[in-house]
Design a protein around this motif. Structure first.
Motif, short mmCIF file in Angstrom:
data_model
loop_
_atom_site.label_atom_id
_atom_site.label_comp_id
_atom_site.label_asym_id
_atom_site.label_seq_id
_atom_site.Cartn_x
_atom_site.Cartn_y
_atom_site.Cartn_z
N VAL A 62 27.80 38.23 92.82
CA VAL A 62 28.41 38.58 94.10
C VAL A 62 27.72 37.77 95.19
N ARG A 63 28.49 37.20 96.10
CA ARG A 63 27.90 36.40 97.17
C ARG A 63 27.95 37.17 98.49
N VAL A 64 26.81 37.21 99.16
CA VAL A 64 26.71 37.78 100.50
C VAL A 64 26.04 36.72 101.36
N GLY A 65 26.77 36.18 102.31
CA GLY A 65 26.23 35.10 103.11
C GLY A 65 25.94 33.89 102.25
N ALA A 66 24.71 33.37 102.35
CA ALA A 66 24.34 32.16 101.62
C ALA A 66 23.79 32.44 100.22
N HIS A 67 23.69 33.71 99.83
CA HIS A 67 23.00 34.05 98.59
C HIS A 67 23.92 34.74 97.58
N ALA A 68 23.65 34.49 96.30
CA ALA A 68 24.36 35.17 95.22
C ALA A 68 23.46 36.24 94.63
N TYR A 69 24.07 37.37 94.27
CA TYR A 69 23.34 38.50 93.71
C TYR A 69 23.97 38.91 92.38
N ARG A 70 23.15 39.52 91.53
CA ARG A 70 23.61 39.97 90.23
C ARG A 70 23.43 41.48 90.15
N LEU A 123 24.52 61.74 86.42
CA LEU A 123 24.68 60.33 86.75
C LEU A 123 25.58 59.64 85.73
N SER A 124 26.54 58.85 86.22
CA SER A 124 27.34 58.04 85.29
C SER A 124 26.70 56.68 85.08
N HIS A 125 26.26 56.02 86.17
CA HIS A 125 25.63 54.71 86.07
C HIS A 125 24.53 54.58 87.12
N HIS A 126 23.55 53.77 86.79
CA HIS A 126 22.60 53.29 87.80
C HIS A 126 22.74 51.78 87.84
N ILE A 127 22.95 51.25 89.05
CA ILE A 127 23.15 49.82 89.23
C ILE A 127 22.09 49.31 90.20
N ALA A 128 21.37 48.27 89.78
CA ALA A 128 20.36 47.64 90.63
C ALA A 128 20.83 46.25 91.01
N VAL A 129 20.48 45.82 92.21
CA VAL A 129 20.95 44.54 92.75
C VAL A 129 19.75 43.62 92.95
N TYR A 130 19.81 42.43 92.31
CA TYR A 130 18.75 41.43 92.45
C TYR A 130 19.37 40.07 92.78
N ARG A 131 18.57 39.20 93.39
CA ARG A 131 19.00 37.82 93.60
C ARG A 131 19.36 37.21 92.25
N ASP A 132 20.45 36.45 92.21
CA ASP A 132 20.96 35.91 90.95
C ASP A 132 20.24 34.62 90.59
N ASP A 133 19.00 34.75 90.09
CA ASP A 133 18.25 33.56 89.68
C ASP A 133 17.69 33.70 88.26
N GLY A 134 18.07 34.75 87.55
CA GLY A 134 17.65 34.90 86.16
C GLY A 134 16.29 35.52 85.96
N TYR A 135 15.53 35.74 87.03
CA TYR A 135 14.15 36.19 86.89
C TYR A 135 14.05 37.54 86.20
N TRP A 136 14.97 38.47 86.52
CA TRP A 136 14.86 39.84 86.01
C TRP A 136 15.68 40.09 84.74
#
Length: 348
Positions: A210-218, A181-194
């Motif tokens: 990153v924005r998908v539809g009405a929501h931003a993700y980190r 594995l070179s990287h593991h990338i996890a995607v969460y809603r961009d609200d600072g919680y994690w």
């Protein structure tokens, strides 16, 4: 003794039979139950509440309905394409009480050949490939793991039994294949919680949302080239046994430095989301401890007691012009969160 047990459980996770993977992850995670981060986001009784099952074509309607409810129709269309391209990446969670599918997760495995295709329909994967190019392209024999979906609409991207199983599945698959594995990338809603949790586990946020539809993700990215799995876990174990010191700090998206225990620097949008989360979580000390406001300067000035701080702020609202309406709304949010939380627990 702790380290010997840890090494044995890690070896069992990485070399044992695939059908025992989730049991092996659960046992290993239990070794971290006193590190100050893992217990806050894990439901140790999760296997008794929800059961993980592999995806089957007959499950497509359930998966698309869940993602449309939690993330919107645009995200559902992207999920439809991934179901066609990597159906085995998807795992469903069914209530052990009702048999109903309540959530799902998907960790995609990518070698680099998929860049053009995936970037054309998925903005999140386009961001993943931009990140990979900045940090070195995928070399021959390497792969990137992307935990693309963690979807539980009743408790979206918040601790719950289905989210625990989703995290165990992602960690188990990634750690079994960590040598390639070179990287593991996890995607969460961009609200600072994690942010604090992921920084502690050496998976810091990537700068641009990153924005998908009405929501931003980190995106949160762990680099297995610079810190191999065994070395990383050894360092994390040493830190835990020494008192749970954070692994380090990273440059935040706002331009400041956010350490695992340092003051949180939030954007206006993230601050608003954190306040709303705090109102909804006033009856749940476990959730409040994960709120990014806990690491804010104003919380530090109140001995980190976020519940007291939020209630005090709401109680002062009636003294302000027009504050009675906002005060009433604040406690309606708290009341509804408690009622709906009970309903969510029963529905699972």
């Amino acid at each position: 003794m702790h380290k010997s047990m840890h090494d044995h459980l890690l070896e069992r996770l990485r070399r044992g039979p695939a059908h025992r993977l989730m049991d092996s992850v659960a046992a290993l995670m239990y070794m971290y139950r006193t590190d100050g981060y893992m217990p806050e986001v894990h439901e140790w009784q999760a296997p008794g509440l929800v059961q993980e099952v592999p995806y089957a074509p007959s499950d497509q309607a359930d998966v698309l309905a869940l993602v449309a409810r939690a993330e919107g129709l645009e995200s559902a269309e992207i999920a439809r394409k991934w179901l066609e391209l990597q159906p085995t990446a998807f795992r469903l969670h069914r209530s052990t009480r009702t048999g109903r599918t309540v959530s799902f997760t998907a960790t995609l495995w990518l070698s680099g050949d998929e860049e053009e295709t995936s970037s054309s329909f998925d903005p999140v994967l386009a961001a993943v490939w931009r990140y990979a190019r900045r940090h070195g392209p995928v070399r021959e024999g390497e792969r990137i793991a992307v935990t693309r979906y963690l979807v539980h609409p009743d408790r979206y991207h918040r601790p719950s039994a289905p989210m625990t199983l989703a995290h165990w599945r992602a960690m188990g698959e990634v750690w079994r294949d960590a040598d390639r594995l070179s990287h593991h990338i996890a995607v969460y809603r961009d609200d600072g919680y994690w942010n604090g949790h992921m920084i502690h586990y050496a998976t810091p946020p990537v700068a641009d949302p990153v924005r998908v539809g009405a929501h931003a993700y980190r995106l949160f990215a762990g680099d297995y080239r610079t810190e191999p799995l065994v070395a990383y876990l050894a360092a994390n174990t040493d830190a835990m046994l020494a008192g749970g010191a954070p692994r380090g700090s990273v440059q935040s998206a706002t331009g400041g430095t956010n350490a695992g225990t340092g003051p949180a620097v939030l954007t206006r949008e993230a601050f608003g989301a954190a306040v709303r989360d705090a109102l909804r979580s006033l009856g749940s000390p476990k959730e409040l401890r994960c709120n990014p406001l806990v690491r804010s300067r104003v919380a530090a000035a109140h001995d980190g007691d976020l519940a007291r701080l939020v209630r005090g702020a709401a109680e002062r609202l009636p003294n302000e012009r027009g504050g009675e309406r906002r005060h009433h709304f604040s406690f309606c949010v708290e009341w509804w969160s408690r009622v709906s939380g009970v309903g969510a627990a029963w529905s699972a």
